[in-house]
Structure formats: C-alpha cells, structure tokens
Design an enzyme around this catalytic site. Structure first.
Site, PDB file in Angstrom:
ATOM      1  N   ASN A  42      39.828  30.448  42.156  1.00  0.00           N
ATOM      2  CA  ASN A  42      40.557  31.014  43.303  1.00  0.00           C
ATOM      3  C   ASN A  42      40.201  30.257  44.576  1.00  0.00           C
ATOM      4  O   ASN A  42      39.046  29.858  44.775  1.00  0.00           O
ATOM      5  CB  ASN A  42      40.312  32.524  43.446  1.00  0.00           C
ATOM      6  CG  ASN A  42      38.851  32.902  43.583  1.00  0.00           C
ATOM      7  OD1 ASN A  42      37.972  32.257  43.028  1.00  0.00           O
ATOM      8  ND2 ASN A  42      38.591  33.963  44.314  1.00  0.00           N
ATOM      9  N   ILE A  43      41.205  30.068  45.421  1.00  0.00           N
ATOM     10  CA  ILE A  43      41.018  29.346  46.681  1.00  0.00           C
ATOM     11  C   ILE A  43      41.593  30.210  47.797  1.00  0.00           C
ATOM     12  O   ILE A  43      42.819  30.404  47.881  1.00  0.00           O
ATOM     13  CB  ILE A  43      41.717  27.974  46.626  1.00  0.00           C
ATOM     14  CG1 ILE A  43      41.148  27.149  45.453  1.00  0.00           C
ATOM     15  CG2 ILE A  43      41.535  27.224  47.951  1.00  0.00           C
ATOM     16  CD1 ILE A  43      41.884  25.864  45.160  1.00  0.00           C
ATOM     17  N   GLU A  44      40.690  30.770  48.596  1.00  0.00           N
ATOM     18  CA  GLU A  44      41.108  31.710  49.640  1.00  0.00           C
ATOM     19  C   GLU A  44      41.438  30.984  50.945  1.00  0.00           C
ATOM     20  O   GLU A  44      41.198  29.777  51.092  1.00  0.00           O
ATOM     21  CB  GLU A  44      40.011  32.765  49.847  1.00  0.00           C
ATOM     22  CG  GLU A  44      39.764  33.561  48.567  1.00  0.00           C
ATOM     23  CD  GLU A  44      38.795  34.718  48.738  1.00  0.00           C
ATOM     24  OE1 GLU A  44      38.057  34.767  49.731  1.00  0.00           O
ATOM     25  OE2 GLU A  44      38.793  35.576  47.841  1.00  0.00           O
ATOM     26  N   CYS A  53      45.298  32.400  43.351  1.00  0.00           N
ATOM     27  CA  CYS A  53      44.431  32.882  42.269  1.00  0.00           C
ATOM     28  C   CYS A  53      44.055  31.743  41.315  1.00  0.00           C
ATOM     29  O   CYS A  53      44.782  30.743  41.196  1.00  0.00           O
ATOM     30  CB  CYS A  53      45.144  33.946  41.438  1.00  0.00           C
ATOM     31  SG  CYS A  53      45.493  35.465  42.325  1.00  0.00           S
ATOM     32  N   GLU A  55      44.154  31.648  38.085  1.00  0.00           N
ATOM     33  CA  GLU A  55      45.116  31.432  36.999  1.00  0.00           C
ATOM     34  C   GLU A  55      46.249  30.524  37.451  1.00  0.00           C
ATOM     35  O   GLU A  55      46.680  29.616  36.743  1.00  0.00           O
ATOM     36  CB  GLU A  55      45.722  32.766  36.536  1.00  0.00           C
ATOM     37  CG  GLU A  55      44.723  33.757  35.975  1.00  0.00           C
ATOM     38  CD  GLU A  55      44.138  34.684  37.039  1.00  0.00           C
ATOM     39  OE1 GLU A  55      43.882  34.227  38.176  1.00  0.00           O
ATOM     40  OE2 GLU A  55      43.934  35.865  36.724  1.00  0.00           O
ATOM     41  N   CYS A  90      46.464  39.172  38.230  1.00  0.00           N
ATOM     42  CA  CYS A  90      47.318  39.974  39.123  1.00  0.00           C
ATOM     43  C   CYS A  90      48.785  39.848  38.696  1.00  0.00           C
ATOM     44  O   CYS A  90      49.142  39.012  37.861  1.00  0.00           O
ATOM     45  CB  CYS A  90      47.141  39.520  40.569  1.00  0.00           C
ATOM     46  SG  CYS A  90      48.068  38.023  40.979  1.00  0.00           S
ATOM     47  N   CYS A  93      50.452  36.354  39.106  1.00  0.00           N
ATOM     48  CA  CYS A  93      50.036  35.409  38.060  1.00  0.00           C
ATOM     49  C   CYS A  93      50.723  35.730  36.733  1.00  0.00           C
ATOM     50  O   CYS A  93      51.120  34.826  35.997  1.00  0.00           O
ATOM     51  CB  CYS A  93      48.522  35.429  37.893  1.00  0.00           C
ATOM     52  SG  CYS A  93      47.670  34.669  39.294  1.00  0.00           S
TER      53      CYS A  93
HETATM   54  N1  THU Z   1      42.100  36.688  42.172  1.00  0.00           N
HETATM   55  C1  THU Z   1      42.280  35.734  41.215  1.00  0.00           C
HETATM   56  O1  THU Z   1      41.810  34.591  41.343  1.00  0.00           O
HETATM   57  N2  THU Z   1      43.012  36.067  40.123  1.00  0.00           N
HETATM   58  C2  THU Z   1      43.613  37.282  39.931  1.00  0.00           C
HETATM   59  O2  THU Z   1      44.438  37.401  39.048  1.00  0.00           O
HETATM   60  C3  THU Z   1      43.233  38.402  40.787  1.00  0.00           C
HETATM   61  C4  THU Z   1      42.656  38.029  42.103  1.00  0.00           C
HETATM   62  C5  THU Z   1      41.321  36.342  43.366  1.00  0.00           C
HETATM   63  C6  THU Z   1      42.103  36.364  44.657  1.00  0.00           C
HETATM   64  C7  THU Z   1      41.012  36.606  45.677  1.00  0.00           C
HETATM   65  O3  THU Z   1      40.466  35.355  46.039  1.00  0.00           O
HETATM   66  C8  THU Z   1      39.947  37.392  44.905  1.00  0.00           C
HETATM   67  O4  THU Z   1      40.279  37.268  43.534  1.00  0.00           O
HETATM   68  C9  THU Z   1      39.865  38.862  45.284  1.00  0.00           C
HETATM   69  O5  THU Z   1      41.106  39.460  45.181  1.00  0.00           O
END
Ligand code: THU
Length: 137
Positions: A42-44, A53, A55, A90, A93
């Site tokens: 994940n890259i915020e 996300c 995935e 999520c 995804c």
């Molecule tokens: N996140 C994912 O990488 N994959 C998902 O399917 C659910 C959420 C990440 C997004 C965010 O950076 C962190 O999880 C918290 O929501």
C-alpha cells in the site's frame, strides 16, 4: 509456487509499505498463470484519496507489463506490519480483480501464525458487475 511461498512474498512486499498516515502495512503477491509473481504494497498520500492498496499495486504492475492471466493473490496486513488477523481486499480492489479474473480466482487471506483462508472471487464479490454484462465485447 506453493501457497506458502506466495504468502512469504506478500509478507516481503509488506516491508515496502508507505503508510505514515494509517500505520497499517499491507502486502500482496499476485501469481500469473505462467508462474510469475508481481508484488505490491500500500502507498498512502497526504491527501488520503490518492492512496493505493497493495492488491491494486500488484495488479497494475502486472497489467502494465502485459500480463492478463492470473491464478491467485496472497494478501497480508496489519498495524505496523504485525499480522494479527485477516486483512481482506477492499471493495475497489475486488472490482479491479473482477475485470481481469474469473470466478475461480483465489484470494489467500492471511490470518497470522501460518494460517490463511482461500476464498474464491465469486464468493468475495457475489453478483458482480463484470465485463461480460456489457454488450460491447
Ligand atoms: N489497504 C490495502 O492496501 N488493501 C486493502 O484491500 C484494504 C486497505 C490499505 C489502504 C491504507 O493504506 C491502509 O490499508 C488502511 O486502510
């Protein structure tokens, strides 16, 4: 590629997570039909909305390299990278997966301590809106 090897790669991918806002590290490892693996984390973003996300990063890396056929994806996540329970994909995804994967695409959801569930895409996204529904192909 065994399930456990794919999960190990997802855990490896999680280490590169850029998640200063949530503190949740997520990793994914996507297996193609011909045995290649694409990893993602994940890259915020400070604006939150642009966050991607793990995935989707794995899928977009693979798709942009021309890959189109996938068999399974392993997903792992947790606060500060500690795997204490399932971190299921999520909704966005799931929809991205549905664009390129059939009903029997497998999602390995890691729960910790060498435990994981294998879920099929048809069960993760029932009654899905899928490409076959549009009369344009
Ligand atoms: N996140 C994912 O990488 N994959 C998902 O399917 C659910 C959420 C990440 C997004 C965010 O950076 C962190 O999880 C918290 O929501």
């Amino acid at each position: 590629m065994t399930d456990n090897s794919l999960i190990t790669l997802a855990i490896e991918a999680m280490q590169n997570s850029y998640s200063p806002y949530s503190g949740y590290k997520v990793g994914a490892a996507l297996l193609t039909e011909d045995g290649k693996v694409y990893k993602g984390c994940n890259i915020e973003n400070v604006a939150f909305g642009p966050t991607v996300c793990a995935e989707r990063v794995a899928f977009l890396k693979a798709l942009s390299e021309g890959e189109r056929n996938f068999t399974k994806i392993a997903v792992v996540g947790g606060k500060n990278g500690e795997i204490k329970g399932a971190f299921p994909p999520c909704g966005v995804c799931r929809q991205v997966m549905r664009e390129f994967c059939n009903d029997n695409f497998e999602i390995l959801i890691v729960k910790g301590n060498n435990k994981y569930d294998t879920v099929l895409l048809k069960d993760l996204l029932p009654l899905s809106f899928k490409p076959e529904i549009l009369d344009i192909k």
